[in-house]
Scaffold this motif. Structure first.
Motif, PDB file in Angstrom:
ATOM      1  N   LEU A 172       0.817  -1.216   0.000  1.00  0.00           N
ATOM      2  CA  LEU A 172       0.000   0.000   0.000  1.00  0.00           C
ATOM      3  C   LEU A 172       0.851   1.267   0.000  1.00  0.00           C
ATOM      4  CD1 LEU A 172      -2.765  -1.126   2.505  1.00  0.00           C
ATOM      5  CD2 LEU A 172      -3.046  -0.737   0.071  1.00  0.00           C
ATOM      6  N   GLY A 173       2.176   1.088  -0.041  1.00  0.00           N
ATOM      7  CA  GLY A 173       3.050   2.264  -0.123  1.00  0.00           C
ATOM      8  C   GLY A 173       3.170   3.019   1.186  1.00  0.00           C
ATOM      9  N   LEU A 174       3.090   2.314   2.323  1.00  0.00           N
ATOM     10  CA  LEU A 174       3.152   2.989   3.616  1.00  0.00           C
ATOM     11  C   LEU A 174       4.461   2.740   4.371  1.00  0.00           C
ATOM     12  CD1 LEU A 174      -0.487   2.348   4.922  1.00  0.00           C
ATOM     13  CD2 LEU A 174       0.382   4.355   3.742  1.00  0.00           C
ATOM     14  N   THR A 175       5.428   2.071   3.699  1.00  0.00           N
ATOM     15  CA  THR A 175       6.685   1.798   4.406  1.00  0.00           C
ATOM     16  C   THR A 175       7.664   2.954   4.216  1.00  0.00           C
ATOM     17  OG1 THR A 175       7.202   0.515   2.433  1.00  0.00           O
ATOM     18  CG2 THR A 175       6.768  -0.724   4.431  1.00  0.00           C
ATOM     19  N   SER A 176       8.598   3.088   5.148  1.00  0.00           N
ATOM     20  CA  SER A 176       9.678   4.055   4.971  1.00  0.00           C
ATOM     21  C   SER A 176      10.648   3.467   3.950  1.00  0.00           C
ATOM     22  CB  SER A 176      10.389   4.298   6.297  1.00  0.00           C
ATOM     23  OG  SER A 176      11.080   3.131   6.678  1.00  0.00           O
ATOM     24  N   GLU A 177      11.596   4.295   3.480  1.00  0.00           N
ATOM     25  CA  GLU A 177      12.547   3.812   2.467  1.00  0.00           C
ATOM     26  C   GLU A 177      13.323   2.590   2.949  1.00  0.00           C
ATOM     27  OE1 GLU A 177      15.322   6.497   0.409  1.00  0.00           O
ATOM     28  OE2 GLU A 177      13.624   7.896   0.356  1.00  0.00           O
ATOM     29  N   ASP A 178      13.793   2.673   4.219  1.00  0.00           N
ATOM     30  CA  ASP A 178      14.581   1.565   4.766  1.00  0.00           C
ATOM     31  C   ASP A 178      13.768   0.280   4.845  1.00  0.00           C
ATOM     32  OD1 ASP A 178      16.698   3.183   4.957  1.00  0.00           O
ATOM     33  OD2 ASP A 178      16.544   3.550   7.124  1.00  0.00           O
ATOM     34  N   GLU A 179      12.546   0.408   5.376  1.00  0.00           N
ATOM     35  CA  GLU A 179      11.685  -0.768   5.495  1.00  0.00           C
ATOM     36  C   GLU A 179      11.421  -1.376   4.114  1.00  0.00           C
ATOM     37  OE1 GLU A 179       8.817   0.302   9.309  1.00  0.00           O
ATOM     38  OE2 GLU A 179       8.402   1.210   7.371  1.00  0.00           O
ATOM     39  N   GLN A 231      -4.934  10.065   3.483  1.00  0.00           N
ATOM     40  CA  GLN A 231      -4.506  11.451   3.482  1.00  0.00           C
ATOM     41  C   GLN A 231      -3.000  11.610   3.365  1.00  0.00           C
ATOM     42  OE1 GLN A 231      -6.650  14.167   5.899  1.00  0.00           O
ATOM     43  NE2 GLN A 231      -7.920  12.560   6.734  1.00  0.00           N
ATOM     44  N   GLY A 232      -2.279  10.472   3.354  1.00  0.00           N
ATOM     45  CA  GLY A 232      -0.848  10.506   3.071  1.00  0.00           C
ATOM     46  C   GLY A 232       0.026  11.123   4.148  1.00  0.00           C
ATOM     47  N   PHE A 233      -0.455  11.180   5.391  1.00  0.00           N
ATOM     48  CA  PHE A 233       0.403  11.690   6.453  1.00  0.00           C
ATOM     49  C   PHE A 233       1.463  10.643   6.783  1.00  0.00           C
ATOM     50  CE2 PHE A 233      -3.421  14.228   7.362  1.00  0.00           C
ATOM     51  CZ  PHE A 233      -2.841  15.478   7.393  1.00  0.00           C
ATOM     52  N   THR A 234       2.693  11.085   7.086  1.00  0.00           N
ATOM     53  CA  THR A 234       3.718  10.138   7.499  1.00  0.00           C
ATOM     54  C   THR A 234       3.418   9.709   8.938  1.00  0.00           C
ATOM     55  OG1 THR A 234       5.141  11.823   8.448  1.00  0.00           O
ATOM     56  CG2 THR A 234       5.459  11.334   6.115  1.00  0.00           C
ATOM     57  N   ALA A 269       1.950  10.847  14.630  1.00  0.00           N
ATOM     58  CA  ALA A 269       2.355  10.795  16.034  1.00  0.00           C
ATOM     59  C   ALA A 269       2.263  12.186  16.652  1.00  0.00           C
ATOM     60  CB  ALA A 269       3.779  10.252  16.147  1.00  0.00           C
ATOM     61  N   LYS A 270       2.697  13.193  15.884  1.00  0.00           N
ATOM     62  CA  LYS A 270       2.677  14.566  16.370  1.00  0.00           C
ATOM     63  C   LYS A 270       1.245  15.080  16.518  1.00  0.00           C
ATOM     64  CE  LYS A 270       5.654  18.329  15.363  1.00  0.00           C
ATOM     65  NZ  LYS A 270       6.316  19.049  14.268  1.00  0.00           N
TER      66      LYS A 270
END
Lengths: 252, 179
Positions: free
Chosen positions: A17-24, B145-148, B153-154
């Motif tokens: 789903l494209g929710l991982t960080s680059e490292d993950e 919504q594409g929030f990291t 968390a913030k």
């Protein structure tokens, strides 16, 4: 972590789903090449997701299809331009010189005004962006049918104050948005209260930040009929009862 | 649409790489509905959703060379293009301006202390609505919504590690729901 644990950790879904960080993401790609089970789990979820999306397809209008084909066909075409015709006369030189001076002045003014305009536009854009972020937070809460809202209006001590409480009736989480409240003096602090059968229950002290319309997460409330905020002395010994001034109050 | 021929995913990718319009038409006719569903889950305005879908397909046509089959299926790649384009749109200035016109109405709602109307849930959003309140908020913020994770968390004032584990567990639930 065993491979099976890794697969069932939610990493597969996060990656697809494209929710991982680059490292993950990089780690997951390596795991896929090393372990066929990981790759199989990824493909299985991708297929399930595709099936789900196919079943929930919405047909776009034919107009969209036409526009897309128009656009992909138009790329790479060259537009030719007509050459301008040049004219020369003697008096024209002087007129040209005068107009150049006028033009220079006009350009100077234009740049000045345009810079001013840009500054204003930037300020405006920043404000709009900030508002939009805030609105999104609110929309998330409002879209959730289990979340109730209490709009708290200003009381005698501060009639223009305004704050909002969002209360999740299932998880009992309480979120507070400070819409407009004066900055407390350095020895004072706001405190949120829930009212249950007329009795105030401490919901926590509020650390006001500089960020406007910040969303605060406070203590959980099992039940409440109303919420209120008081201004209290900092570090007072018993914070379970309100002692200060009432600022805002509102019913659920 | 009636398409006589069916292509395998590999055949389709190689046709697209040759900039074959017939292959592209097949791709559009078979997948535009699914991708439009994804776009509609994020961008609610129909006109804007149409523009986003147009961009998505033009980008698929132009960027097919950057598709890497070892990283996932073609559909997954397209789905992520659709999601990213939708999120870029709702974050862009133009969208904010168009939303601005609605702000008065929303303010009235706020003043009347009513709870805002819920949007018709479609597709993944419908699945999402089955999640528990808190997990739902997290998936909504991160996926739709594409929030990291850091931003979430913030905004919610919960530790980053907690955001991660909760999103993961929400996703595991989502998987069992769509399978």
């Amino acid at each position: 972590m065993s491979i099976q644990e890794y697969i069932s950790s939610g990493i597969v879904e996060s990656y697809v789903l494209g929710l991982t960080s680059e490292d993950e993401g990089r780690e997951f790609e390596q795991m896929c090449t090393k372990h066929p089970e990981v790759l199989a789990a990824r493909t299985a979820f991708e297929l399930a997701l595709e099936k789900q999306a196919m079943e929930n397809a919405i047909a776009p209008s034919l107009d969209v299809r036409n526009k897309i084909f128009e656009e992909i066909n138009s790329t790479g075409k060259v537009v030719t331009m007509q050459p301008a015709i040049a004219r020369k006369t003697n008096w024209f030189k002087y007129a040209a010189a005068a107009s150049v001076i006028l033009l220079a002045g006009s350009i100077y003014w234009n740049i000045m005004l345009s810079n001013k305009n840009k500054d204003l536009q930037n300020n405006y854009n920043n404000s709009v962006a900030e508002l939009s972020d805030i609105k999104k937070d609110i929309q998330v809460l409002q879209a959730n049918p289990t979340v109730k809202m209490a709009a708290m209006g200003g009381q005698a001590a501060s009639p223009t104050s305004f704050a909002t409480v969002y209360w999740d009736t299932t998880s009992h989480d309480v979120y507070l948005m400070v819409n407009n409240m004066p900055k407390p003096a350095s020895d004072k602090q706001y405190q949120l209260w829930a009212f249950l059968d007329g009795q105030p229950v401490d919901m926590g002290l509020i650390e006001i930040t500089e960020k406007p319309l910040q969303l605060y997460r406070l203590k959980k409330a099992q039940a409440a009929q109303a919420f209120a905020i008081t201004l209290e002395q900092k570090n007072r010994p018993d914070i379970s009862k309100p002692a200060g001034t009432l600022y805002v109050m509102g019913k659920l | 649409m009636n398409t006589q021929i069916t292509y395998s995913e590999q055949e389709l990718v190689s046709l697209l790489r040759q900039r074959n319009e017939q292959g592209f038409a097949y791709l559009y006719d078979n997948y535009s509905g699914a991708l439009y569903g994804i776009v509609n889950g994020i961008v609610t305005d129909k006109e804007i959703a149409n523009d986003v879908l147009q961009n998505v397909f033009v980008n698929i046509w132009r960027k097919i060379d950057s598709y890497d089959a070892s990283k996932g299926r073609l559909f997954t790649w397209m789905l992520n293009i659709a999601r990213n384009a939708s999120i870029d749109e709702i974050r862009s200035k133009g969208f904010r301006d168009s939303q601005k016109n609605q702000s008065l109405e929303e303010n009235v709602d706020l003043a009347g202390s009513s709870i805002g109307p819920t949007v018709d849930d479609v597709g993944l959003k419908k699945v999402l609505s089955k999640l528990k309140g808190e997990l739902r908020v997290l998936i909504d913020m991160s996926y739709f919504q594409g929030f990291t994770h850091e931003e979430i968390a913030k905004a919610l004032d919960i530790p980053l590690g907690t955001v991660k584990t909760r999103i993961r567990s929400a996703l595991i639930q989502l998987r069992t729901m769509i399978q």
